[in-house]
Design a protein around this motif. Structure first.
Motif, PDB file in Angstrom:
ATOM      1  N   PRO A 257      -2.456   4.582   7.328  1.00  0.00           N
ATOM      2  CA  PRO A 257      -1.348   4.697   8.287  1.00  0.00           C
ATOM      3  C   PRO A 257      -1.387   3.598   9.356  1.00  0.00           C
ATOM      4  O   PRO A 257      -2.431   3.329   9.939  1.00  0.00           O
ATOM      5  CB  PRO A 257      -1.556   6.090   8.893  1.00  0.00           C
ATOM      6  CG  PRO A 257      -2.295   6.855   7.840  1.00  0.00           C
ATOM      7  CD  PRO A 257      -3.194   5.848   7.196  1.00  0.00           C
ATOM      8  N   GLY A 258      -0.225   2.990   9.569  1.00  0.00           N
ATOM      9  CA  GLY A 258      -0.121   1.955  10.589  1.00  0.00           C
ATOM     10  C   GLY A 258      -0.382   0.555  10.090  1.00  0.00           C
ATOM     11  O   GLY A 258      -0.130  -0.426  10.812  1.00  0.00           O
ATOM     12  N   LEU A 259      -0.893   0.379   8.871  1.00  0.00           N
ATOM     13  CA  LEU A 259      -1.190  -0.949   8.354  1.00  0.00           C
ATOM     14  C   LEU A 259       0.090  -1.763   8.108  1.00  0.00           C
ATOM     15  O   LEU A 259       0.102  -2.975   8.304  1.00  0.00           O
ATOM     16  CB  LEU A 259      -1.995  -0.840   7.053  1.00  0.00           C
ATOM     17  CG  LEU A 259      -2.427  -2.156   6.396  1.00  0.00           C
ATOM     18  CD1 LEU A 259      -3.344  -2.948   7.319  1.00  0.00           C
ATOM     19  CD2 LEU A 259      -3.120  -1.884   5.058  1.00  0.00           C
ATOM     20  N   ARG A 260       1.162  -1.112   7.654  1.00  0.00           N
ATOM     21  CA  ARG A 260       2.462  -1.749   7.411  1.00  0.00           C
ATOM     22  C   ARG A 260       2.341  -2.911   6.421  1.00  0.00           C
ATOM     23  O   ARG A 260       2.968  -3.963   6.566  1.00  0.00           O
ATOM     24  CB  ARG A 260       3.069  -2.239   8.729  1.00  0.00           C
ATOM     25  CG  ARG A 260       3.399  -1.116   9.706  1.00  0.00           C
ATOM     26  CD  ARG A 260       3.709  -1.646  11.088  1.00  0.00           C
ATOM     27  NE  ARG A 260       4.896  -2.495  11.100  1.00  0.00           N
ATOM     28  CZ  ARG A 260       6.131  -2.096  11.375  1.00  0.00           C
ATOM     29  NH1 ARG A 260       6.344  -0.812  11.675  1.00  0.00           N
ATOM     30  NH2 ARG A 260       7.123  -2.937  11.386  1.00  0.00           N
ATOM     31  N   HIS A 261       1.558  -2.710   5.379  1.00  0.00           N
ATOM     32  CA  HIS A 261       1.301  -3.758   4.386  1.00  0.00           C
ATOM     33  C   HIS A 261       2.343  -3.664   3.257  1.00  0.00           C
ATOM     34  O   HIS A 261       2.049  -3.242   2.147  1.00  0.00           O
ATOM     35  CB  HIS A 261      -0.120  -3.581   3.823  1.00  0.00           C
ATOM     36  CG  HIS A 261      -0.622  -4.739   3.016  1.00  0.00           C
ATOM     37  ND1 HIS A 261      -1.102  -5.897   3.577  1.00  0.00           N
ATOM     38  CD2 HIS A 261      -0.714  -4.915   1.666  1.00  0.00           C
ATOM     39  CE1 HIS A 261      -1.469  -6.724   2.627  1.00  0.00           C
ATOM     40  NE2 HIS A 261      -1.259  -6.155   1.462  1.00  0.00           N
ATOM     41  N   TRP A 262       3.563  -4.072   3.562  1.00  0.00           N
ATOM     42  CA  TRP A 262       4.669  -4.025   2.594  1.00  0.00           C
ATOM     43  C   TRP A 262       5.437  -5.349   2.659  1.00  0.00           C
ATOM     44  O   TRP A 262       5.631  -5.919   3.749  1.00  0.00           O
ATOM     45  CB  TRP A 262       5.609  -2.861   2.914  1.00  0.00           C
ATOM     46  CG  TRP A 262       4.896  -1.543   2.983  1.00  0.00           C
ATOM     47  CD1 TRP A 262       4.231  -0.921   1.979  1.00  0.00           C
ATOM     48  CD2 TRP A 262       4.771  -0.696   4.132  1.00  0.00           C
ATOM     49  NE1 TRP A 262       3.692   0.272   2.418  1.00  0.00           N
ATOM     50  CE2 TRP A 262       4.013   0.444   3.739  1.00  0.00           C
ATOM     51  CE3 TRP A 262       5.223  -0.769   5.454  1.00  0.00           C
ATOM     52  CZ2 TRP A 262       3.700   1.473   4.607  1.00  0.00           C
ATOM     53  CZ3 TRP A 262       4.910   0.253   6.326  1.00  0.00           C
ATOM     54  CH2 TRP A 262       4.162   1.361   5.904  1.00  0.00           C
ATOM     55  N   PHE A 263       5.913  -5.815   1.511  1.00  0.00           N
ATOM     56  CA  PHE A 263       6.536  -7.127   1.443  1.00  0.00           C
ATOM     57  C   PHE A 263       7.831  -7.064   0.637  1.00  0.00           C
ATOM     58  O   PHE A 263       7.910  -6.342  -0.359  1.00  0.00           O
ATOM     59  CB  PHE A 263       5.576  -8.121   0.788  1.00  0.00           C
ATOM     60  CG  PHE A 263       4.202  -8.089   1.377  1.00  0.00           C
ATOM     61  CD1 PHE A 263       3.917  -8.746   2.554  1.00  0.00           C
ATOM     62  CD2 PHE A 263       3.195  -7.354   0.759  1.00  0.00           C
ATOM     63  CE1 PHE A 263       2.648  -8.704   3.103  1.00  0.00           C
ATOM     64  CE2 PHE A 263       1.916  -7.304   1.300  1.00  0.00           C
ATOM     65  CZ  PHE A 263       1.643  -7.974   2.482  1.00  0.00           C
ATOM     66  N   PRO A 264       8.847  -7.838   1.037  1.00  0.00           N
ATOM     67  CA  PRO A 264      10.108  -7.838   0.300  1.00  0.00           C
ATOM     68  C   PRO A 264      10.078  -8.786  -0.897  1.00  0.00           C
ATOM     69  O   PRO A 264       9.417  -9.828  -0.863  1.00  0.00           O
ATOM     70  CB  PRO A 264      11.111  -8.338   1.347  1.00  0.00           C
ATOM     71  CG  PRO A 264      10.291  -9.246   2.211  1.00  0.00           C
ATOM     72  CD  PRO A 264       8.915  -8.651   2.263  1.00  0.00           C
ATOM     73  N   THR A 265      10.755  -8.412  -1.939  1.00  0.00           N
ATOM     74  CA  THR A 265      10.998  -9.286  -3.080  1.00  0.00           C
ATOM     75  C   THR A 265      12.501  -9.346  -3.282  1.00  0.00           C
ATOM     76  O   THR A 265      13.144  -8.304  -3.449  1.00  0.00           O
ATOM     77  CB  THR A 265      10.329  -8.745  -4.359  1.00  0.00           C
ATOM     78  OG1 THR A 265       8.916  -8.709  -4.164  1.00  0.00           O
ATOM     79  CG2 THR A 265      10.651  -9.626  -5.551  1.00  0.00           C
TER      80      THR A 265
ATOM     81  N   VAL B 224       0.833  -1.201   0.000  1.00  0.00           N
ATOM     82  CA  VAL B 224       0.000   0.000   0.000  1.00  0.00           C
ATOM     83  C   VAL B 224       0.868   1.252   0.000  1.00  0.00           C
ATOM     84  O   VAL B 224       1.968   1.274   0.560  1.00  0.00           O
ATOM     85  CB  VAL B 224      -0.939  -0.007   1.222  1.00  0.00           C
ATOM     86  CG1 VAL B 224      -0.163   0.122   2.522  1.00  0.00           C
ATOM     87  CG2 VAL B 224      -2.006   1.077   1.109  1.00  0.00           C
ATOM     88  N   ALA B 225       0.396   2.302  -0.663  1.00  0.00           N
ATOM     89  CA  ALA B 225       1.118   3.574  -0.698  1.00  0.00           C
ATOM     90  C   ALA B 225       1.172   4.195   0.692  1.00  0.00           C
ATOM     91  O   ALA B 225       0.287   3.967   1.532  1.00  0.00           O
ATOM     92  CB  ALA B 225       0.451   4.535  -1.678  1.00  0.00           C
TER      93      ALA B 225
END
Length: 417
Positions: free
Chosen positions: A320-328, A314-315
């Motif tokens: 805010p606070g969701l922290r919905h980011w993933f590594p590739t 997510v941008a």
């Protein structure tokens, strides 16, 4: 005879004046602020004798003049310094506020030369002494006053443009820092172009640094919207990213801190930013990518360019606070380049109706580019994209390209975690 100050404006359109000024537009609109009807009639007749085609509005108080000037434009204001509701230079100041683009000529008495000089010092363009004015003198005073006012306005605009250019340069230095890759065998090429001519920079930002552990870190991002607030926020995000990266923050934790800064600094609750984080490890021939609402990087190797398959998140600022980011995780070829870019590169038109360029159109342009050097290829791609768009879609455009060769990185393919 006392005239009604609320009657329609006086108009004089003589077939020709004594100075040969037939149909001139030197002074089309004038306002007279004078409480004495006799003096007002004298000014009316003097203006008629100049031969100027003009419209003259007469008001007897400063309050009436302000009301008139707030609803209609005037090229010149003839102002008496002794009004029922204003005395001396206060009238000049108030008229300038009400009609900042109008030239001001004050009318003084025979023994008030000092008052006239003070009025000029307060911002009036000239002063005339009542009872000592002839048509020739009034004509020259009007023309010179209007010309001086126009020159003042032009000079003020030039000054404003100079200050804007200096501010743009400061913002550009903040948005486009010099990559800190002195210890790395990688090279970086960057480009940034504002979406519209003579506008403040938008919120696109980019940066690249190398840390003491030999890792190369890069970021590119785009703050929603255009203008000084977005540009300032983009600069803040870029500077924050560099500081946090040197402090050892990585991945989800780094994105979380960037989002906290964005939320604290944004001027609107709906402002958000997309960004892509890249960490490249030359020793392991590997890279890690995080996407926060941003486009996937492009990988160029063995003469072809393709979009890397990377996990989306997510941008910043959307939730805010969701922290919905993933590594590739990616493994890298021996020689190649990774390109990060903002959407200004692909959202323009193709020259065929309303069709957008898109990523497929961009890849086609890159594949048909004969230039092999990074700088030349970027310039060719940008000029082609902008030529096809022909100014129809205005958006900021930022590109960051990292190149390496076999002497600086080990060969392999790519994989996802």
């Amino acid at each position: 005879m006392r005239r009604d100050p609320c009657r329609p404006p006086w108009s004089r359109r003589p077939p020709a004046g004594p100075h040969g000024l037939r149909s001139t537009r030197a002074l089309p609109r004038a306002a007279l602020v004078e409480d004495d009807a006799g003096d007002a009639l004298l000014v009316e007749e003097l203006l008629a004798d100049t031969g100027l085609q003009h419209t003259l509005v007469w008001r007897q108080t400063l309050a009436e003049a302000r009301s008139e000037l707030s609803s209609s434009m005037a090229d010149c204001v003839l102002l008496d310094l002794h009004l029922p509701d204003a005395f001396g230079t206060r009238g000049v100041t108030e008229i300038q506020k009400a009609a900042p683009h109008a030239a001001v000529i004050v009318l003084t008495g025979l023994a008030e030369s000092q008052a006239g000089a003070e009025a000029v010092a307060a911002g009036a363009q000239d002063y005339l002494v009542k009872g000592s004015v002839e048509p020739d003198l009034l004509l020259r005073a009007l023309r010179y006053a209007v010309h001086r006012k126009q020159a003042e306005r032009a000079n003020a605009e030039l000054q404003a443009n100079r200050l804007r250019a200096e501010e743009n340069a400061r913002l550009e230095r903040g948005l486009l820092p010099k990559p800190l890759l002195s210890g790395s065998a990688l090279t970086a090429a960057t480009r940034y172009l504002p979406g519209r001519e003579r506008t403040l920079l938008g919120g696109d930002f980019l940066d690249a640094v190398e840390t003491d552990d030999g890792l190369v870190h890069a970021v590119i991002g785009d703050v929603s919207g255009h203008g000084p607030d977005e540009a300032a926020l983009g600069v803040s995000l870029r500077i924050t990213w560099r500081a946090l990266t040197f402090a050892g923050h990585r991945g989800v934790g780094l994105l979380d801190l960037l989002e906290q800064m964005l939320v604290a600094e944004r001027t609107r609750d709906d402002t958000f930013a997309t960004c892509a984080l890249l960490t490249l490890d030359p020793a392991r021939a590997a890279a890690e990518v995080y996407l926060a609402g941003h486009h996937e990087p492009l990988l160029t190797a063995e003469g072809t360019t393709r979009v890397l398959d990377a996990e989306h998140g997510v941008a910043l600022g959307i939730a805010p606070g969701l922290r919905h980011w993933f590594p590739t995780e990616l493994t890298l070829p021996a020689t190649g380049a990774l390109t990060l870019y903002t959407d200004g590169l692909i959202e323009g038109h193709t020259g065929r109706g309303s069709d957008r360029l898109g990523i497929e159109g961009l890849l086609d342009i890159i594949d048909r580019t004969s230039r092999t050097d990074a700088e030349g290829q970027l310039d060719h791609v940008i000029s082609t994209v902008r030529g096809l768009n022909a100014g129809r879609h205005a958006d900021d455009l930022a590109i960051l390209r990292l190149d390496w060769c076999s002497s600086s990185i080990a060969p392999s393919g790519d994989r996802r975690r």
